[in-house]
Design an enzyme around this catalytic site. Structure first.
Site, short mmCIF file in Angstrom:
data_model
loop_
_atom_site.label_atom_id
_atom_site.label_comp_id
_atom_site.label_asym_id
_atom_site.label_seq_id
_atom_site.Cartn_x
_atom_site.Cartn_y
_atom_site.Cartn_z
N SER A 1 7.09 2.84 -2.08
CA SER A 1 7.60 1.48 -2.30
C SER A 1 7.42 1.07 -3.76
CB SER A 1 6.88 0.48 -1.39
OG SER A 1 7.24 0.64 -0.04
N ALA B 1 0.81 -1.21 0.00
CA ALA B 1 0.00 0.00 0.00
C ALA B 1 0.84 1.26 0.00
CB ALA B 1 -0.93 0.00 1.23
N SER B 2 2.16 1.10 0.16
CA SER B 2 3.07 2.24 0.28
C SER B 2 3.37 2.85 -1.09
CB SER B 2 4.37 1.79 0.95
OG SER B 2 5.43 2.68 0.70
N THR B 3 3.14 4.14 -1.19
CA THR B 3 3.32 4.82 -2.48
C THR B 3 4.78 4.78 -2.94
OG1 THR B 3 3.45 6.89 -1.22
CG2 THR B 3 1.34 6.34 -2.23
#
Length: 203
Positions: free
Chosen positions: A13, A9-11
């Site tokens: 990443s 969910a990490s942008t």
């Protein structure tokens, strides 16, 4: 060696996952992919139950603009997901399943494509099934394994390891000597550190 800690969910990443293997290969560094869930750390460390980019809208507005600049520079497509953050638990468990057989990197990149380009719900098994098949694994078998206690426990152990390494966000990179680097923009620095550490060990 470098550990790549990432959350689906990490942008930030997303560009890190798309860049890390190529850059690591150039540097002669082996990447250990470490999917995990960052939510428990946000809750423990900051009392957050949502992404900091949602909790602090001015920070979120900046992040989306900055991420667009980052992706443009790297030649990566980006579509603002209609839901953010998406539930990444199942995708992380599936990624755990692929560690032993070596398809986790390719699957992870496919999940980021689904989430941040195709705007698909990565918590949906029907979305993940063709991504699993695309890396040569059996969707029914893998999804069943992802629901098993050993895989759930392994993901929990990844969260425990992340906590022990001092992680507080994603993406993060940890070198063999335990040095922590946070953020997509620290990837090159982490690789440089890993190479210098190896050179000193070999001297």
């Amino acid at each position: 060696m470098i550990e790549f800690w990432y959350e689906f969910a990490s942008t930030y990443s997303y560009p890190a996952a798309m860049r890390v293997e190529h850059l690591a290969d150039q540097a002669g560094v082996v990447v250990h992919w470490r999917p995990f869930i960052v939510g428990p750390l946000f809750n423990e460390q900051q009392g957050l139950t949502d992404s900091p980019f949602n909790a602090f809208p001015v920070k979120g507005d900046y992040m989306w603009r900055d991420l667009q600049r980052v992706c443009d520079r790297e030649g990566l497509p980006l579509h603002h997901p209609s839901q953010f953050p998406r539930n990444s638990l199942l995708a992380a468990r599936v990624a755990i399943c692929g560690l032993e057989d070596g398809w986790t990197p390719a699957f992870s990149r496919a999940v980021y494509q689904a989430n941040f380009v195709d705007d698909l719900d990565i918590s949906n098994p029907e979305v993940l099934a063709p991504l699993i098949a695309s890396v040569g694994a059996g969707p029914e078998h893998v999804l069943a394994a992802a629901a098993s206690a050993p895989v759930k426990d392994q993901l929990k152990d990844h969260v425990r390891q992340a906590r022990e390494r001092g992680l507080f966000g994603a993406p993060s990179f940890v070198t063999a000597d335990g040095e922590l680097f946070w953020g997509n923009d620290r990837l090159e620095q982490a690789l440089d550190w890993a190479v210098r550490h190896q050179d000193m060990e070999s001297a």
